[in-house]
Design an enzyme around this catalytic site. Structure first.
Site, PDB file in Angstrom:
ATOM      1  N   ASN A 142      -6.496 -12.521  38.497  1.00 56.66           N
ATOM      2  CA  ASN A 142      -7.709 -11.706  39.123  1.00 56.66           C
ATOM      3  C   ASN A 142      -8.965 -12.510  39.059  1.00 56.66           C
ATOM      4  OD1 ASN A 142      -6.784  -8.349  37.739  1.00 56.66           O
ATOM      5  ND2 ASN A 142      -6.335  -9.320  39.820  1.00 56.66           N
ATOM      6  N   ASP A 164      -2.814  -0.108  39.323  1.00 60.64           N
ATOM      7  CA  ASP A 164      -3.020  -0.742  40.590  1.00 60.64           C
ATOM      8  C   ASP A 164      -3.453   0.315  41.739  1.00 60.64           C
ATOM      9  OD1 ASP A 164      -3.286  -2.849  42.248  1.00 60.64           O
ATOM     10  OD2 ASP A 164      -1.138  -3.126  42.477  1.00 60.64           O
TER      11      ASP A 164
HETATM   12  C1  IPE Z   1      -5.937  -3.076  40.079  1.00 61.00           C
HETATM   13  O1  IPE Z   1      -6.567  -2.594  41.329  1.00 61.00           O
HETATM   14  C2  IPE Z   1      -7.082  -3.263  39.207  1.00 61.00           C
HETATM   15  C3  IPE Z   1      -7.395  -4.637  38.982  1.00 61.00           C
HETATM   16  C4  IPE Z   1      -7.056  -5.652  39.465  1.00 61.00           C
HETATM   17  C5  IPE Z   1      -8.734  -5.044  38.269  1.00 61.00           C
HETATM   18  P1  IPE Z   1      -6.835  -3.383  42.594  1.00 61.00           P
HETATM   19  O2  IPE Z   1      -8.227  -3.981  42.670  1.00 61.00           O
HETATM   20  O3  IPE Z   1      -5.741  -4.519  42.648  1.00 61.00           O
HETATM   21  O4  IPE Z   1      -6.723  -2.460  43.901  1.00 61.00           O
HETATM   22  P2  IPE Z   1      -5.721  -2.833  45.103  1.00 61.00           P
HETATM   23  O5  IPE Z   1      -4.557  -3.098  44.767  1.00 61.00           O
HETATM   24  O6  IPE Z   1      -6.486  -3.964  45.777  1.00 61.00           O
HETATM   25  O7  IPE Z   1      -5.819  -1.464  45.936  1.00 61.00           O
HETATM   26  C1  IPE Z   2      -2.071  -6.285  38.651  1.00 57.05           C
HETATM   27  O1  IPE Z   2      -2.647  -5.964  39.947  1.00 57.05           O
HETATM   28  C2  IPE Z   2      -3.250  -6.341  37.700  1.00 57.05           C
HETATM   29  C3  IPE Z   2      -3.946  -5.534  37.162  1.00 57.05           C
HETATM   30  C4  IPE Z   2      -3.639  -4.091  37.626  1.00 57.05           C
HETATM   31  C5  IPE Z   2      -5.252  -5.505  36.380  1.00 57.05           C
HETATM   32  P1  IPE Z   2      -2.967  -6.952  41.142  1.00 57.05           P
HETATM   33  O2  IPE Z   2      -3.497  -6.104  42.171  1.00 57.05           O
HETATM   34  O3  IPE Z   2      -4.019  -8.057  40.526  1.00 57.05           O
HETATM   35  O4  IPE Z   2      -1.359  -7.402  41.381  1.00 57.05           O
HETATM   36  P2  IPE Z   2      -0.949  -8.295  42.715  1.00 57.05           P
HETATM   37  O5  IPE Z   2      -1.918  -9.205  43.023  1.00 57.05           O
HETATM   38  O6  IPE Z   2      -0.770  -7.164  43.882  1.00 57.05           O
HETATM   39  O7  IPE Z   2       0.311  -8.723  42.222  1.00 57.05           O
HETATM   40 MG    MG Z   3      -3.844  -4.604  43.248  1.00 57.35          MG
END
Ligand code: IPE
Ligand code: IPE
Ligand code: MG
Length: 244
Positions: A70, A22
């Site tokens: 997502n 994340d």
């Molecule tokens: C996690 O990184 C990867 C995916 C969900 C594909 P984020 O896209 O959630 O990155 P932040 O949390 O917004 O910084």
């Molecule tokens: C979890 O990250 C999913 C991945 C890393 C692929 P998210 O960024 O989607 O999680 P939330 O929404 O902050 O809980």
């Molecule tokens: Mg995230």
């Protein structure tokens, strides 16, 4: 790095490590860039983690690549991510084969484009004889979806199975055999980057007795040394599994 390695107890290496990768979007934003820049930069962190696993002899690593929830992100962001997956498939396959890793994809892959589904199936097929370890990619994965799917499949087996199965057959291992992670051992350690302290619908069944390691590092900055730190921290835990 050598100092870190000296702290590692090779008799207490987790068998299965799972990572919630994340903080990619925030990493990019902090640099005044588009979120997709963070995703591009996340590849090196994956390579570093796989290298660390190989050096330590970790048999199973699961990466949370794209969650079921997502799919609720803006279309442009999803398209960027899917393009990135597609663009990196061939290089990744080479890298994974070099490391002799077997790939297993978990999640509701039918929601992905036909093109990506085909690539993922090809990936699993091309690596199925590799024996050094298993790389599990959670894509379009949600633990609640996984558990519901298992429940429906079990109900269907009992109803349509002409007496072959009954409710008495439902025990832990029977249930586990209906999850995407059938044949994969439980998770020992879950690492989450970016400072968020939650599980976000990841491996709910499989993490019943997992240890958690949270770090503020954003995923694109996560390097091999950070992986080693997580392992060292894990090795300080006293796992009781309900006993005394
Ligand atoms: C996690 O990184 C990867 C995916 C969900 C594909 P984020 O896209 O959630 O990155 P932040 O949390 O917004 O910084
Ligand atoms: C979890 O990250 C999913 C991945 C890393 C692929 P998210 O960024 O989607 O999680 P939330 O929404 O902050 O809980
Ligand atoms: Mg995230």
């Amino acid at each position: 790095m050598n100092n870190l390695l000296k702290k590692i107890d090779y008799n207490n290496i987790p068998n299965h490590v799972a990572i919630i990768m994340d903080g990619n979007g925030r990493w990019a934003k902090k640099r005044g860039k588009l979120r997709s820049f963070g995703y591009e930069k996340s590849i090196q962190s994956i390579i570093d983690s796989l290298n660390a696993c190989q050096e330590l002899g970790i048999s199973y690593i699961t990466l949370y690549v794209f969650s079921y929830e997502n799919w609720n992100r803006p279309k442009q962001e999803i398209d960027n991510l899917m393009d990135l997956f597609y663009k990196n498939f061939d290089n990744s396959l080479e890298e994974v084969n070099k490391k002799k890793l077997k790939i297993l994809v978990i999640g509701d892959i039918h929601k992905l484009s036909r093109l990506i589904q085909k690539k993922l199936i090809y990936f699993m097929d091309k690596t199925k004889h590799n024996k050094s370890g298993t790389l599990i990619l959670a894509i379009s994965y949600g633990a609640r979806e996984e558990i519901l799917r298992a429940t429906k499949n079990i109900a269907e087996k009992i109803i349509k199975g002409k007496g072959k199965y009954s409710i008495k057959d439902i025990n832990y291992s029977f249930f586990q055999n209906h999850l995407y992670t059938k044949n994969i051992p439980d998770v020992d350690l879950i690492i989450r980057t970016s400072g968020e302290l939650r599980i976000s619908n990841f491996l709910l069944w499989q993490s019943a007795y997992a240890e958690f390691y949270f770090t503020d590092i954003l995923w694109p900055d996560f390097r091999k040394k950070d992986f080693f730190e997580a392992i060292i921290n894990f090795q300080k835990r006293k796992r009781r599994f309900g006993k005394i």
